[in-house]
Each structure stands twice: as C-alpha cells, then as structure tokens.
Design an enzyme around this catalytic site. Sequence first.
Site, PDB file in Angstrom:
ATOM      1  N   SER A  67      19.987  45.275  60.185  1.00  0.00           N
ATOM      2  CA  SER A  67      19.744  44.615  59.064  1.00  0.00           C
ATOM      3  C   SER A  67      18.353  43.394  59.249  1.00  0.00           C
ATOM      4  CB  SER A  67      20.898  43.799  58.472  1.00  0.00           C
ATOM      5  OG  SER A  67      21.692  44.842  58.041  1.00  0.00           O
ATOM      6  N   HIS A  70      14.968  45.254  59.323  1.00  0.00           N
ATOM      7  CA  HIS A  70      14.670  45.817  57.845  1.00  0.00           C
ATOM      8  C   HIS A  70      14.360  44.708  57.072  1.00  0.00           C
ATOM      9  CE1 HIS A  70      16.892  49.859  58.828  1.00  0.00           C
ATOM     10  NE2 HIS A  70      15.682  49.792  59.172  1.00  0.00           N
ATOM     11  N   HIS A  94      23.204  36.889  62.611  1.00  0.00           N
ATOM     12  CA  HIS A  94      24.681  36.979  62.359  1.00  0.00           C
ATOM     13  C   HIS A  94      25.647  37.589  63.178  1.00  0.00           C
ATOM     14  CE1 HIS A  94      23.107  40.974  60.715  1.00  0.00           C
ATOM     15  NE2 HIS A  94      24.102  41.329  60.824  1.00  0.00           N
ATOM     16  N   GLU A  95      25.392  38.298  64.287  1.00  0.00           N
ATOM     17  CA  GLU A  95      26.139  38.759  65.401  1.00  0.00           C
ATOM     18  C   GLU A  95      26.077  37.787  66.480  1.00  0.00           C
ATOM     19  OE1 GLU A  95      24.575  42.402  66.223  1.00  0.00           O
ATOM     20  OE2 GLU A  95      24.841  43.663  64.145  1.00  0.00           O
ATOM     21  N   CYS A 130      34.673  33.254  49.155  1.00  0.00           N
ATOM     22  CA  CYS A 130      35.374  32.358  48.455  1.00  0.00           C
ATOM     23  C   CYS A 130      36.766  32.341  48.396  1.00  0.00           C
ATOM     24  CB  CYS A 130      34.877  32.085  46.745  1.00  0.00           C
ATOM     25  SG  CYS A 130      35.781  33.443  45.708  1.00  0.00           S
ATOM     26  N   CYS A 136      38.541  39.023  45.818  1.00  0.00           N
ATOM     27  CA  CYS A 136      39.036  38.175  46.967  1.00  0.00           C
ATOM     28  C   CYS A 136      40.715  38.166  46.755  1.00  0.00           C
ATOM     29  CB  CYS A 136      38.660  36.611  47.260  1.00  0.00           C
ATOM     30  SG  CYS A 136      37.081  36.379  47.907  1.00  0.00           S
ATOM     31  N   CYS A 144      33.448  39.713  47.377  1.00  0.00           N
ATOM     32  CA  CYS A 144      33.712  38.354  46.793  1.00  0.00           C
ATOM     33  C   CYS A 144      32.548  38.247  45.709  1.00  0.00           C
ATOM     34  CB  CYS A 144      33.426  37.433  47.854  1.00  0.00           C
ATOM     35  SG  CYS A 144      33.282  35.679  47.347  1.00  0.00           S
ATOM     36  N   ILE A 222      26.274  50.604  64.875  1.00  0.00           N
ATOM     37  CA  ILE A 222      27.705  51.069  64.250  1.00  0.00           C
ATOM     38  C   ILE A 222      28.097  52.266  64.596  1.00  0.00           C
ATOM     39  CG2 ILE A 222      28.601  51.184  61.779  1.00  0.00           C
ATOM     40  CD1 ILE A 222      27.590  48.193  62.727  1.00  0.00           C
ATOM     41  N   ARG A 247      20.533  56.992  73.741  1.00  0.00           N
ATOM     42  CA  ARG A 247      21.635  56.435  72.744  1.00  0.00           C
ATOM     43  C   ARG A 247      22.773  57.569  72.840  1.00  0.00           C
ATOM     44  NH1 ARG A 247      19.846  52.984  67.765  1.00  0.00           N
ATOM     45  NH2 ARG A 247      18.178  51.530  68.740  1.00  0.00           N
TER      46      ARG A 247
END
Length: 395
Positions: A67, A70, A94-95, A130, A136, A144, A222, A247
């Site tokens: 992500s 991209h 974020h990882e 949230c 949620c 959410c 993934i 891979r």
Amino acid sequence: MKAVQLNAQWDPKPDFKLGSKDIDKKLTYLGSKVWRHPKVEVVEKGKPEIGPEDVLVEVQACGICGSDVHMAQADKDGYIWYPGLTAFPAVLGHEFSGKVVKAGKKALNKRTNKPYEIGEPVCAEEMFWCGTCRPCCDGYPNHCEALQEIGFSIDGAYTKYVRVPAKYCWSLETLRKLYGDEKLFLAGSLVEPTSVAYNAVIERAGGIRPGDNVLILGGGPIGLAACAVLRRAGASHVIISEPSASRAELARKLGATETVDPTKEDMPGKVLEITGGMGAELILEATGLPTVVWPDVERVIWEGRTLNATVAIVARADAKIPLTGEVFQVRRANIVGSQGHSGHGTFPRVISAMAAGMDMTPMITKKISLDEVAENLKMLQTDRKECKITVTKFD
C-alpha cells in the site's frame, strides 16, 4: 525527529463524487480517483504529545507495505495507484513494532489489564475504529463509519516516535522467549500483515478443515503469510501461484507445499494435477491483478470437482473482475471481500501463533534506514526481488 511523509494534490477525476464520509480537499475513500502527483520526502516533525488513554511508542521496526508503494506510485495521468482511504500530507508506515516510552494514566495493557509500564514491547492495529458506530457495534470494526488508518489518513510510523491510543495496541512480550530482544521487534512488525492474511482466510473465507486444499495467488507478504496460516490450520495442499523464483522459495519455507509459475506453466491444470482433479476449497486472490488471474480462478473452480469453493479477495485494485456468474452458480462457489485485520481476536491469535513457533521473520529480506525509504518505495514499483523491506534505523 525525522519522518517520511507523502504529499499529493487533490485533483479529482471527472467521475469522482464526494462521498458522505469524504472531506473535500482532505480525505477520501477513493484515493486513486483523487490524489495526483505523489511526492515522498523526509521532513522534521515534533515529538507527539499523548493523552490519558494513549501510549507513546519508540518505533523499532516498520515494514514497507505494498500500500505504501502504491500510494507513492503514479499512473500515466499522475494519479496514485492506491484506491482506498487516504488523507495527505501524512507520515507513512503502519506495519510497526516498538516499545512504550510514555503512557497515559488510562492506557491499559490488554496483556495485564493494568496500566502500561515503560518498556513494554507492542505492535498496533493499523485501523483506528471508533467502537460506537453501527458496524463497530455489530462486530465489524474494519468497516467503522469513522475509520482512520495510521499511515494513510493520520501520521504513521516511518519516524522515531508515534502516538497510539492504547486500545489499538497489543503486547509482544510473549514473543520474547522465542525471538530474543532484537528479533522480537522484527517479528512484531509482521503481526499486522499476517493479521490481514488471517482475517482474509480464516475470518472472511470461513477457514478450512484439516485436509482441505488451498490455492494462493500472489507471493507478496499477504500471500506468504496466508501460506503459514493455512498450513498451520491443517491444509493438505498449500499451492501458491507466483512467478518470482525467490518468492516461491520463500513461500515453501513458510508453509507452501507446492509452487506454480503462472507465466511458464498452466496454473489451473497444475492445481488440478496436484489435487487429483479436486481443485481447492479456498482460493486467496492476493495479486491485485483481477483481469489477469480471474480466468484461471474460474477454471480451477469449473474444472475441479470441489463444490462450495470460496474465493477471498484481499488485494486492492481499481480494475473490475471479469466474472462469469454461471461458474459460481453451477459450482456453488462463493466470493468474499476482505479488508483489514481488526476484530474477532485476530491480532492476539496471530501473536499467539508466532509465540508458538509460526516464525514469519524469513519474509524480511532487507533492512534500511528512514533516509532510504523513498528510494526503496520507488524500487519496489518495478523490482520484486525483495519481499519485506523493513526500516530498523530511525535517527
């Protein structure tokens, strides 16, 4: 402190309509239709301030996700490739994993049900839900209605310190015995992508029974994580379709029993040969290339003897799926979409599996510094030799 930030121009395509949750000139759920001319740069940021329910995490490892690649990648008209929730400028990343260096008085550690202590190793969910909206409350925090995503719409972890509400954090202390102090954080940075795979194949696709056959399309992180999860769940054949030899080899290390190169082999024919004509109970689409792979997906379902196959779509893509309804009707097959990783105990189960020996760290094939992020984001747009490139130096 240094931080890797992405900026882009708000320049909607003619067919774009502002959605109910979009914010004009700031945030959209359709990034590839709005953001143009992405630019990644290293900037100076102040150390975040935390509230009573937050923790301040000193980042120790943060992986580059597809992500991220991209969001930084532009098409021929200058629009970003990533089609999802985005708000720029934002610090990417974020990882991640790190250690708590400051904690609010109401920041509770789910491992102990007590306030966080300084030094606790943690990772964090990427999706900030949230907890009060209808999705949620129905148990679907990935959807959410007030969703924010760290590294996409709010500042992420390509920096030394990141503020995270404690409710999204998960302790990594149980990994220490198996991985040691340094490898603990590398493993911790892989909890998020592994949880994305877990959510797709176990929660959304409904999981498997021991002895089932599975097919994974795409040997990115993934897809590779799905190999590990499904093999551990008892799959008989874990077949991965991946053209990269390196891979494919990594997939075998993580749990794949057979590999197929779809550019050199008849992939559906090979899958049917391996499974004695049965096909697969579960197929994971992790390539993001639906127009390329979908005809082969349908051949596996149509020509295989297995009924009730489920195709889980986890890769993000703008392109439409060339779907033949007759195949899914006659073969009683299903398609499910999968977004994210939160809810249903996904994070703690992945951490527990890692602590019990599901080692995902072979995915990390390169370690870099913050100053090297931009060049590696560009490299990954065309070069897939590396699997997971992880930032481990933040000064």
